[in-house]
Design a protein around this motif. Structure first.
Motif, mmCIF file in Angstrom:
data_model
loop_
_atom_site.group_PDB
_atom_site.id
_atom_site.type_symbol
_atom_site.label_atom_id
_atom_site.label_comp_id
_atom_site.label_asym_id
_atom_site.label_seq_id
_atom_site.Cartn_x
_atom_site.Cartn_y
_atom_site.Cartn_z
ATOM 1 N N ALA A 288 15.311 -8.248 30.692
ATOM 2 C CA ALA A 288 14.670 -8.787 29.340
ATOM 3 C C ALA A 288 15.562 -8.259 27.903
ATOM 4 C CB ALA A 288 13.240 -8.135 28.877
ATOM 5 N N HIS A 289 15.911 -9.133 27.218
ATOM 6 C CA HIS A 289 16.588 -8.949 26.126
ATOM 7 C C HIS A 289 16.119 -9.863 24.894
ATOM 8 C CE1 HIS A 289 20.039 -7.194 23.605
ATOM 9 N NE2 HIS A 289 20.191 -8.670 23.090
ATOM 10 N N THR A 290 16.196 -9.189 23.577
ATOM 11 C CA THR A 290 15.673 -9.903 22.613
ATOM 12 C C THR A 290 16.816 -10.313 21.551
ATOM 13 O OG1 THR A 290 13.488 -9.053 22.085
ATOM 14 C CG2 THR A 290 14.262 -10.087 20.130
ATOM 15 N N THR B 99 16.244 -13.298 29.927
ATOM 16 C CA THR B 99 16.491 -12.386 30.878
ATOM 17 C C THR B 99 17.903 -12.296 31.155
ATOM 18 O OG1 THR B 99 14.397 -12.490 31.843
ATOM 19 C CG2 THR B 99 15.911 -11.622 33.203
ATOM 20 N N ALA C 267 19.393 -18.270 29.331
ATOM 21 C CA ALA C 267 18.065 -18.293 28.496
ATOM 22 C C ALA C 267 18.293 -19.428 27.424
ATOM 23 C CB ALA C 267 18.426 -16.790 27.475
ATOM 24 N N SER D 144 13.651 -14.641 23.300
ATOM 25 C CA SER D 144 13.965 -13.800 24.480
ATOM 26 C C SER D 144 14.589 -14.398 25.721
ATOM 27 C CB SER D 144 12.649 -12.948 24.624
ATOM 28 O OG SER D 144 11.935 -12.211 23.783
#
Length: 351
Positions: free
Chosen positions: A121-123, A179, A162, A177
């Protein structure tokens, strides 16, 4: 008399029309933004300083395309993309979106300042200097990606990892967000922001490193026509946080910086694109007003697009439009005077 008055009114309107067209053509093009987490190449180089960047890759980008491309960091676009990204952008020119002004961003090098990235997960953050409705898609390079070779569409995974439509904004950034797939070493994340209120689209390349920076499968920086004078990156990972922009030298994995609000404001005066939407700070016009789609200057072959504006005209377009409008306005004024004289002077049949 009523017929004559209508004729005078129509002629006057015809004289004003070219002036309205000229006013639109002379207005500044609207800038729209760039990826800031992970920071894009153009934004990172702008943060280093357009006139004297620190990293070898950013220096090479300025040598190839000039400092103006960095001052215009938030306008790597195609005005009439309409989703046809792969058809419009040729291989080897993905980072510039085929726009010759940004050709320095396409340099095939393994020492572009790259930020650390982990799978999972990354913002993501995308600075929106002129917000618009639309969809963001993020693509990542495949295993075996070689940064010392020109980036092609086949280097990217075919599907985005994403995707976000009309994400919310925080402090001037779109935030959404996703993945991130598992990777190792140096890779690239490619973003496409396709507006839904216009066919216009924006593009960015963000260099990232998963774990140890091995310079990619292609090894060191690429010299020659494609990459300029490259710098062979160290395979030793950084052991301390970055105190500034990555240099592409001793610690190529040190995270590059996104431009601060102060840096953005300081460089706005030297930018050829507007930073506050469509001539104002009204979020209503920024979010829904569509620019008239025109032929994108970004489609010009390499070496022929110098001076092209983001909306497809050349730098001389406003001057030409104003000059042409002036000629038309003078002609319309003459016709207006003649028509008015005829309307107010009794003719030989009026006696």
């Amino acid at each position: 008399m009523p017929v004559r008055r209508r004729t005078v009114t129509r002629i006057a309107a015809a004289g004003l029309a070219p002036l309205a067209v000229a006013a639109y053509a002379a207005g500044p093009a609207a800038a729209h933004g760039s990826m800031t987490d992970p920071v894009s190449r153009v934004a990172a180089c702008y943060a280093e300083g357009p006139e004297s960047p620190k990293s070898a890759a950013c220096k090479a980008a300025v040598a190839a395309g000039g400092a103006q491309a960095l001052y215009d960091w938030n306008a790597v676009n195609i005005a009439n993309a309409a989703g046809n990204h792969r058809a419009l952008i040729p291989n080897g020119r993905l980072c510039s979106a085929g726009n010759d002004k940004y050709r320095g961003l396409d340099l095939a090098r393994a020492d572009w300042p790259a930020g650390p990235m982990t799978s999972g997960a990354h913002t993501f953050r995308y600075k929106g200097t002129a917000p618009h409705k639309g969809t963001f898609e993020l693509y990542i390079t495949k295993d075996g990606y070689d940064p010392s070779k020109p980036l092609t569409w086949s280097d990217l995974e075919p599907a985005p990892f994403a995707k976000a439509t009309d994400p919310g904004m925080q402090n001037g950034d779109y935030v959404f967000s996703g993945t991130v797939p598992a990777r190792s070493g140096r890779h690239l994340i490619y973003s496409i922001w396709q507006r839904s209120d216009s066919p216009e689209a924006f593009y960015t390349c963000s260099d990232v490193v998963f774990g140890k920076d091995n310079g990619g499968s292609g090894g060191g920086g690429n010299g020659g026509a494609n990459g300029g004078a490259g710098t062979t990156p160290s395979t030793k990972p950084s052991t301390k946080p970055s105190a500034g922009p990555a240099t592409g030298g001793e610690h190529p994995s040190d995270a590059p910086k996104a431009p601060t609000d102060q840096q953005i404001a300081a460089g706005e005066g030297k930018s050829t694109v507007e930073h506050n939407g469509h001539g104002d700070n009204d979020p209503k016009t920024n979010g829904s007003t569509a620019l008239t789609p025109v032929a994108a200057g970004s489609q010009s072959p390499a070496g022929t697009g110098a001076g092209l504006a983001e909306t497809g005209g050349s730098a001389a377009t406003p001057a030409i439009a104003i000059a042409g409008a002036g000629v038309l306005a003078v002609g319309a004024a003459v016709l207006f005077a003649v028509a008015r004289r005829r309307a107010t002077t009794p003719g030989r049949h009026g006696r």
